[in-house]
Motif scaffolding. Structure first.
Motif, PDB file in Angstrom:
ATOM      1  N   ARG A 212       0.829  -1.212   0.000  1.00  0.00           N
ATOM      2  CA  ARG A 212       0.000   0.000   0.000  1.00  0.00           C
ATOM      3  C   ARG A 212       0.859   1.256   0.000  1.00  0.00           C
ATOM      4  N   THR A 213       0.399   2.264  -0.727  1.00  0.00           N
ATOM      5  CA  THR A 213       1.090   3.550  -0.761  1.00  0.00           C
ATOM      6  C   THR A 213       0.212   4.683  -0.223  1.00  0.00           C
ATOM      7  N   ASP A 214      -0.890   4.324   0.455  1.00  0.00           N
ATOM      8  CA  ASP A 214      -1.784   5.347   1.014  1.00  0.00           C
ATOM      9  C   ASP A 214      -1.649   5.473   2.520  1.00  0.00           C
ATOM     10  N   GLU A 215      -0.752   4.698   3.119  1.00  0.00           N
ATOM     11  CA  GLU A 215      -0.549   4.761   4.559  1.00  0.00           C
ATOM     12  C   GLU A 215       0.837   4.229   4.898  1.00  0.00           C
ATOM     13  N   ALA A 216       1.402   4.759   5.977  1.00  0.00           N
ATOM     14  CA  ALA A 216       2.636   4.202   6.540  1.00  0.00           C
ATOM     15  C   ALA A 216       2.248   3.285   7.683  1.00  0.00           C
ATOM     16  N   CYS A 217       2.898   2.120   7.744  1.00  0.00           N
ATOM     17  CA  CYS A 217       2.477   1.153   8.764  1.00  0.00           C
ATOM     18  C   CYS A 217       3.509   0.929   9.865  1.00  0.00           C
ATOM     19  N   VAL A 218       4.729   1.444   9.713  1.00  0.00           N
ATOM     20  CA  VAL A 218       5.728   1.335  10.783  1.00  0.00           C
ATOM     21  C   VAL A 218       6.364   2.697  10.995  1.00  0.00           C
ATOM     22  N   GLY A 219       6.839   2.916  12.227  1.00  0.00           N
ATOM     23  CA  GLY A 219       7.490   4.176  12.563  1.00  0.00           C
ATOM     24  C   GLY A 219       8.496   3.975  13.676  1.00  0.00           C
ATOM     25  N   ASP A 220       8.810   5.065  14.380  1.00  0.00           N
ATOM     26  CA  ASP A 220       9.890   5.010  15.362  1.00  0.00           C
ATOM     27  C   ASP A 220       9.595   4.073  16.523  1.00  0.00           C
ATOM     28  N   LEU A 221       8.363   4.067  17.038  1.00  0.00           N
ATOM     29  CA  LEU A 221       8.058   3.207  18.176  1.00  0.00           C
ATOM     30  C   LEU A 221       8.126   1.730  17.804  1.00  0.00           C
ATOM     31  N   THR A 222       7.674   1.417  16.590  1.00  0.00           N
ATOM     32  CA  THR A 222       7.769   0.033  16.113  1.00  0.00           C
ATOM     33  C   THR A 222       9.223  -0.410  16.050  1.00  0.00           C
TER      34      THR A 222
ATOM     35  N   GLY B 141      15.998  -5.981  12.351  1.00  0.00           N
ATOM     36  CA  GLY B 141      15.560  -4.952  11.425  1.00  0.00           C
ATOM     37  C   GLY B 141      14.172  -5.238  10.905  1.00  0.00           C
ATOM     38  N   LEU B 142      13.684  -4.344  10.060  1.00  0.00           N
ATOM     39  CA  LEU B 142      12.335  -4.456   9.493  1.00  0.00           C
ATOM     40  C   LEU B 142      12.420  -4.380   7.973  1.00  0.00           C
ATOM     41  N   VAL B 143      11.641  -5.235   7.310  1.00  0.00           N
ATOM     42  CA  VAL B 143      11.485  -5.180   5.862  1.00  0.00           C
ATOM     43  C   VAL B 143       9.990  -5.077   5.594  1.00  0.00           C
ATOM     44  N   VAL B 144       9.577  -3.994   4.934  1.00  0.00           N
ATOM     45  CA  VAL B 144       8.153  -3.661   4.840  1.00  0.00           C
ATOM     46  C   VAL B 144       7.704  -3.631   3.389  1.00  0.00           C
ATOM     47  N   TRP B 145       6.651  -4.392   3.088  1.00  0.00           N
ATOM     48  CA  TRP B 145       5.996  -4.261   1.788  1.00  0.00           C
ATOM     49  C   TRP B 145       4.955  -3.167   1.930  1.00  0.00           C
ATOM     50  N   GLY B 146       5.443  -1.946   1.932  1.00  0.00           N
ATOM     51  CA  GLY B 146       4.623  -0.776   2.182  1.00  0.00           C
ATOM     52  C   GLY B 146       5.518   0.396   2.528  1.00  0.00           C
ATOM     53  N   LEU B 147       4.993   1.330   3.338  1.00  0.00           N
ATOM     54  CA  LEU B 147       5.679   2.577   3.639  1.00  0.00           C
ATOM     55  C   LEU B 147       5.989   2.706   5.125  1.00  0.00           C
ATOM     56  N   HIS B 148       6.921   3.602   5.435  1.00  0.00           N
ATOM     57  CA  HIS B 148       7.244   3.930   6.823  1.00  0.00           C
ATOM     58  C   HIS B 148       6.995   5.425   7.049  1.00  0.00           C
ATOM     59  N   ARG B 149       7.074   5.851   8.294  1.00  0.00           N
ATOM     60  CA  ARG B 149       7.072   7.277   8.624  1.00  0.00           C
ATOM     61  C   ARG B 149       8.045   7.511   9.778  1.00  0.00           C
ATOM     62  N   ASP B 150       8.126   8.727  10.288  1.00  0.00           N
ATOM     63  CA  ASP B 150       9.082   9.089  11.346  1.00  0.00           C
ATOM     64  C   ASP B 150      10.514   8.892  10.862  1.00  0.00           C
TER      65      ASP B 150
ATOM     66  N   PRO C 239       3.565  10.636   5.711  1.00  0.00           N
ATOM     67  CA  PRO C 239       3.213  11.037   7.076  1.00  0.00           C
ATOM     68  C   PRO C 239       1.951  10.379   7.606  1.00  0.00           C
ATOM     69  N   LEU C 240       1.085   9.880   6.723  1.00  0.00           N
ATOM     70  CA  LEU C 240      -0.211   9.344   7.141  1.00  0.00           C
ATOM     71  C   LEU C 240      -0.076   7.946   7.724  1.00  0.00           C
ATOM     72  N   GLY C 241      -0.651   7.750   8.898  1.00  0.00           N
ATOM     73  CA  GLY C 241      -0.756   6.413   9.467  1.00  0.00           C
ATOM     74  C   GLY C 241      -2.066   5.775   9.039  1.00  0.00           C
ATOM     75  N   PRO C 242      -2.291   4.516   9.425  1.00  0.00           N
ATOM     76  CA  PRO C 242      -3.528   3.833   9.035  1.00  0.00           C
ATOM     77  C   PRO C 242      -4.743   4.425   9.739  1.00  0.00           C
ATOM     78  N   THR C 243      -5.854   4.473   9.036  1.00  0.00           N
ATOM     79  CA  THR C 243      -7.125   4.855   9.644  1.00  0.00           C
ATOM     80  C   THR C 243      -8.118   3.704   9.576  1.00  0.00           C
ATOM     81  N   ARG C 244      -7.740   2.615   8.958  1.00  0.00           N
ATOM     82  CA  ARG C 244      -8.608   1.446   8.800  1.00  0.00           C
ATOM     83  C   ARG C 244      -8.315   0.433   9.911  1.00  0.00           C
ATOM     84  N   LEU C 245      -9.189  -0.524  10.056  1.00  0.00           N
ATOM     85  CA  LEU C 245      -8.941  -1.667  10.923  1.00  0.00           C
ATOM     86  C   LEU C 245      -9.646  -2.861  10.295  1.00  0.00           C
TER      87      LEU C 245
END
Length: 230
Positions: A76-86, A97-106, A124-130
């Motif tokens: 996905r390119t509409d949300e970042a799913c990992v950041g500094d706390l992760t 380390g982390l390897v993500v099929w998607g985006l990061h932030r922070d 910058p956008l985090g997930p809004t879905r669940l």
């Protein structure tokens, strides 16, 4: 073994897989390290992201030191799913380390933390879905066209990300180290003035190919002990 893999480039490991007939499983082009030059190798710790970080925390509880969290966020390119706390929490679990099929932030915080993180890039956008969890949420992860599990290893550097079966890691490692030795020697000889064409008896290859069109350069390289492609 993991330390030896971390010292090899992903192109060299990929060439070893081809030589041994190990199926090639690479992350889609564009997955890169947040910090250029970071390298990563370890056992896959798979997880599928559904919109909440709870799956990461749950996965960390089952991590062994040196594991690599491989995150399936569907590219996905509409949300970042990992950041500094992760990333910080990964360190407390011994995750390498982390390897993500998607985006990061922070991004600034991730750079400061220093844990290798590979992704498509930042947002910058985090997930809004669940979304609903899947039965395989903590046992496998999709990464592009490939499915990976804890039976796989992951190797990553500036050229991208590769997955390979842990059961064949020993032979891939030995073959890759042999290819690296050959290529380093070839590079040294080129710098010393001996062309790659001379080293690989390229004129002889052309003569043989003219007599036998089925004779490939890869077969020739194996006959003369060279390494460029597999």
């Amino acid at each position: 073994m993991i330390e030896r893999f971390a010292d090899l480039s992903t192109p060299t490991v990929a060439d070893a897989c081809v030589r041994l007939g190990v199926p090639l499983r690479a992350a889609p082009a564009g997955v890169r390290a947040v910090v250029a030059g970071h390298r990563l190798a370890g056992r896959v710790l798979p997880v599928r992201h559904h919109g909440s970080v709870d799956v990461f925390l749950e996965a960390y509880a089952h991590a062994a030191p040196g594991d690599v969290l491989v995150v399936d966020n569907g590219g996905r390119t509409d949300e970042a799913c990992v950041g500094d706390l992760t990333a910080l929490e990964a360190g407390t679990a011994g995750v390498a380390g982390l390897v993500v099929w998607g985006l990061h932030r922070d991004t600034p915080e991730l750079i400061e933390i220093g844990l290798p993180v590979f992704s498509y890039g930042s947002l910058p956008l985090g997930p809004t879905r669940l979304d609903e969890r899947e039965s395989a949420t903590l046992t496998s992860a999709r990464f592009g066209a490939h499915l990976v599990t804890a039976d796989d290893l992951v190797v990553a550097d500036d050229d991208g990300v590769l997955f390979l079966p842990a059961a064949r890691a020993g032979e891939v490692l030995t073959t890759a180290e042999g290819i690296r030795r050959t290529e380093r020697l070839q590079a040294h000889r080129i710098r010393a003035g001996e062309t790659l064409r001379d080293q690989t008896a390229f004129a002889d290859y052309l003569d043989r190919r003219a007599a036998d069109p089925a004779y490939t350069f890869r077969a020739h390289l194996r006959r003369v002990g060279g390494a460029i492609e597999e």
